[in-house]
Design an enzyme around this catalytic site. Structure first.
Site, mmCIF file in Angstrom:
data_model
loop_
_atom_site.group_PDB
_atom_site.id
_atom_site.type_symbol
_atom_site.label_atom_id
_atom_site.label_comp_id
_atom_site.label_asym_id
_atom_site.label_seq_id
_atom_site.Cartn_x
_atom_site.Cartn_y
_atom_site.Cartn_z
ATOM 1 C CB SER A 1 -0.908 0.002 1.229
ATOM 2 O OG SER A 1 -0.105 0.009 2.399
ATOM 3 N N GLY A 2 2.142 1.123 0.036
ATOM 4 C CA GLY A 2 2.991 2.313 0.054
ATOM 5 C C GLY A 2 3.263 2.833 1.447
ATOM 6 C CD GLU B 1 6.488 -4.416 7.001
ATOM 7 O OE1 GLU B 1 5.420 -4.720 7.592
ATOM 8 O OE2 GLU B 1 6.553 -4.257 5.780
ATOM 9 C CD GLN C 1 3.451 -5.856 10.214
ATOM 10 O OE1 GLN C 1 3.537 -4.654 10.430
ATOM 11 N NE2 GLN C 1 3.868 -6.407 9.095
ATOM 12 C CB CYS D 1 -7.788 -5.626 -5.977
ATOM 13 S SG CYS D 1 -8.237 -7.354 -6.215
ATOM 14 C CB CYS E 1 -11.019 -6.751 -9.754
ATOM 15 S SG CYS E 1 -11.188 -5.870 -8.188
ATOM 16 C CE1 TYR F 1 0.409 -13.422 4.182
ATOM 17 C CE2 TYR F 1 2.779 -13.670 3.881
ATOM 18 C CZ TYR F 1 1.633 -13.893 4.628
ATOM 19 O OH TYR F 1 1.723 -14.606 5.787
ATOM 20 C CB CYS G 1 -10.574 -10.225 -5.389
ATOM 21 S SG CYS G 1 -11.380 -9.438 -6.800
HETATM 22 ZN ZN LIG Z 1 -10.577 -7.256 -6.456
#
Ligand SMILES: [Zn+2]
Length: 221
Positions: A3-4, A82, A84, A144, A147, A205, A212
């Site tokens: 996500s940057g 990071e 987490q 995504c 899509c 990942y 989706c």
């Molecule tokens: Zn999607």
């Protein structure tokens, strides 16, 4: 994921440096292997310093406690990548650093691949605690890969088979494990590479939107 958030963290680090604030950057020793989708590095980060992709030098540490011992008295901003993957002591470290008048900046994944709050390794608590302590939080989305919509979730895929040199990945079960930093690095590396197909990561990942994203075996309630 994707996500940057690292870029945003580093943008803020660079701005702080322009403002002549002293910055120290930290990252957990394992995180660099969870982002590659195909090629994962075959080495582990044991060094105390490592260059991030855009040239900022980070202290690579195994435990949150090491951050406290490495932060220098005149540091103004402590940036943690990071977050987490750090252990629960990070909560205490943030509190102590804040009391010392330092700004603490975290980038983290807030959800695991099941779309649940990311568990803090070795504890029954989640990274939601860090968000609760923050003066400001910014939630970024990715794109995504299926899509093209806004993606807020991490799709975990596991290696099922290799056909004529091409890996086949399938969505990971809800009952798979969330990789945490609490596991020893050697074990993690064994898990990351399938026994008989060492050239392919055992799991990868990718970013996906809500439509989706799929988690087989997810309980109804
Ligand atoms: Zn999607």
């Amino acid at each position: 994921m994707f996500s940057g958030k690292t870029e945003e963290l580093l943008r803020r680090v660079r701005r702080a440096k322009i403002a002549r604030r002293k910055v120290q950057l930290f990252k957990p020793a394992i995180d660099n292997r969870y982002h590659a989708t195909q090629v994962l590095p075959h080495f582990l980060a044991h060094a105390s310093d490592e260059k991030l992709q855009v040239g900022e030098v980070a202290h690579v540490v195994l435990q949150a406690r090491e951050i406290l011992s490495l932060v220098e008295p005149d540091t103004d901003l402590v940036a943690i990548e990071e977050a987490q993957f750090f252990d629960i002591f990070l909560t205490e470290a943030i509190r102590i650093l804040s009391r010392q008048g330092k700004d603490v900046l975290l980038s983290l994944l807030d959800q695991d691949y099941r779309r649940l709050p990311f568990p803090i390794p070795g504890s029954d608590r989640t990274v939601g605690e860090y968000l609760a302590m923050a003066h400001e939080s910014l939630k970024l989305s990715a794109i995504c890969v299926v899509c093209g919509a806004e993606a807020h979730h991490s799709q975990k895929l596991v290696l099922k088979a290799v056909h004529e040199g091409k890996p086949e990945y399938v969505p990971a079960s809800y009952y798979g494990e969330t990789v945490t930093v609490g596991t020893s690095q050697d074990i993690l590396q064994e898990k990351l590479f399938a026994d008989n197909q060492p050239e392919f990561a055992q799991f990868v990942y990718e970013a996906r939107c809500r439509n989706c994203h799929t988690v087989p075996d997810e309980p109804e309630s």
